[in-house]
Write a protein that holds these residues in place. Structure first.
Motif, PDB file in Angstrom:
ATOM      1  N   ARG A 157       0.707  -1.127  -0.411  1.00  0.00           N
ATOM      2  CA  ARG A 157      -0.048  -0.279  -0.164  1.00  0.00           C
ATOM      3  C   ARG A 157       0.739   1.209   0.005  1.00  0.00           C
ATOM      4  N   GLU A 158       1.728   1.224   0.698  1.00  0.00           N
ATOM      5  CA  GLU A 158       2.990   2.397   0.534  1.00  0.00           C
ATOM      6  C   GLU A 158       3.433   2.782  -0.624  1.00  0.00           C
ATOM      7  N   ALA A 161       1.461   4.074  -2.689  1.00  0.00           N
ATOM      8  CA  ALA A 161       1.004   5.460  -2.943  1.00  0.00           C
ATOM      9  C   ALA A 161       1.941   6.237  -3.170  1.00  0.00           C
ATOM     10  N   GLN A 203       4.827   4.405   8.919  1.00  0.00           N
ATOM     11  CA  GLN A 203       4.270   4.958   7.433  1.00  0.00           C
ATOM     12  C   GLN A 203       4.554   6.161   6.759  1.00  0.00           C
ATOM     13  N   ILE A 205       3.386   9.818   5.235  1.00  0.00           N
ATOM     14  CA  ILE A 205       1.979  10.025   6.214  1.00  0.00           C
ATOM     15  C   ILE A 205       2.477  11.380   5.014  1.00  0.00           C
ATOM     16  N   ASN A 232       3.080   3.824  13.692  1.00  0.00           N
ATOM     17  CA  ASN A 232       1.633   2.610  12.839  1.00  0.00           C
ATOM     18  C   ASN A 232       1.206   2.743  13.890  1.00  0.00           C
ATOM     19  N   LEU A 239      -5.702   9.369  11.874  1.00  0.00           N
ATOM     20  CA  LEU A 239      -6.563   8.520  10.723  1.00  0.00           C
ATOM     21  C   LEU A 239      -7.388   9.580  11.661  1.00  0.00           C
ATOM     22  N   GLU A 245      -2.992  12.190   6.594  1.00  0.00           N
ATOM     23  CA  GLU A 245      -3.545  11.328   5.581  1.00  0.00           C
ATOM     24  C   GLU A 245      -3.180  10.557   4.345  1.00  0.00           C
ATOM     25  N   TYR A 246      -3.098   9.990   4.138  1.00  0.00           N
ATOM     26  CA  TYR A 246      -2.595   8.797   3.069  1.00  0.00           C
ATOM     27  C   TYR A 246      -1.954   9.850   2.200  1.00  0.00           C
TER      28      TYR A 246
END
Length: 293
Positions: A157-158, A161, A203, A205, A232, A239, A245-246
């Motif tokens: 996912r990271e 993104a 993460q 972010i 994390n 969030l 936010e991602y």
């Protein structure tokens, strides 16, 4: 059969114009040189007549002829000066055209990089998804495999993104490059190159608020509108309260375009009234859950 001429580039057009103007200037310089030779001859004639005591009529005619060639020489020198100005202007235009051509080439390379990343990203996502499926679709439940699957899915996912973000930034950089803005700085690259520390799972972010949290004996403070590596353990609460936010969120791309990726200010001061304490938020939520239980 119809034949189509190749479109001439601005650099080629200015180079051709410059060659023509330099050739015309050379011819003009030759005419100036020739008429100045005539001027010298007419002056010598007028001087000899004056020294010899010629009549007024002869001197008048000699002076008239001298003034005529002097006026001709003056006009030709003015035209030569105009040629010099045109050549200087064309040289500047040629230099600008060459600089634009180099910017366009660099912008094309940047766009090609973005396209290559976009083409490679699905392959990475599919490979990571296959690793996750190898664990999740198995009938056996092994804690080590489950942790591995969770880590791979988080990395997937990271990375996807981050790929979306860097492609958007690369295309923005290409646009700035074409327009002549030399500040081609993708602020996220330095952040993306920094790998998360091994002690704390993090993460990457984007912050929407000024944040504070504690890592051991160190207190971290980060400004709003910045790329940060958030632990994390604090990510869910951040969030939920919309303090982060991602990276692949559309509003993040807009905010990066407006504010950049390093924050609108430096590190916040400890007494900044806008600081959000993520540890306090997490503790408050934990207390609420404990009371409900």
């Amino acid at each position: 059969m119809a034949f189509f001429k190749r479109e001439v580039s601005p650099v080629e057009r200015f180079e051709s114009t410059l060659r023509d103007r330099r050739a015309a200037r050379q011819k003009q310089a030759e005419r100036v040189s020739a008429v100045e030779t005539v001027v010298g001859e007419k002056r010598a004639v007028a001087e000899r007549l004056a020294v010899a005591g010629a009549t007024a009529a002869k001197l008048g005619r000699a002076e008239t002829r001298l003034r005529a060639v002097e006026e001709r020489a003056k006009a030709l020198r003015a035209e030569l000066t105009e040629f010099d100005e045109q050549i200087a202007s064309t040289e500047r235009a040629l230099a600008d055209a060459k600089a634009q051509r180099e910017r366009d080439m660099l912008a094309d390379q940047i766009e090609q990089m973005a396209a290559a990343i976009e083409q490679a990203a699905p392959g990475f996502g599919a490979g990571a998804a296959a690793l996750v499926d190898a664990v999740t679709k198995s009938a056996a439940l092994v804690p080590e495999a489950t942790r591995f699957s969770t880590s791979v899915d988080a990395v997937r996912r990271e990375v996807l993104a981050a790929a979306d973000l860097v492609c958007w930034q690369l295309r923005s950089a290409a646009v700035r490059t074409r327009s002549g803005n030399a500040n081609i700085a993708i602020g996220a690259t330095a952040e993306l190159e920094q790998m998360p520390t091994q002690e704390i799972d993090r993460q990457l972010i984007y912050t929407l608020s000024t944040l504070r949290w504690r890592e051991g004996d160190e207190v971290r403070r980060v400004p709003a509108f910045a790329l940060v590596e958030l632990p994390n353990t604090l990510l869910p609460v951040a969030l939920r309260y919309q303090h982060v936010e991602y990276l692949n969120a559309r509003r993040v791309q807009t905010l990066i375009h407006i504010h950049g990726s390093e924050g609108s200010q430096g590190e916040p001061s400890p007494d900044d009234p806008q600081l959000i304490d993520l540890d306090a938020l997490a503790a408050e939520e934990e207390s609420v859950r404990a009371n409900v239980a």
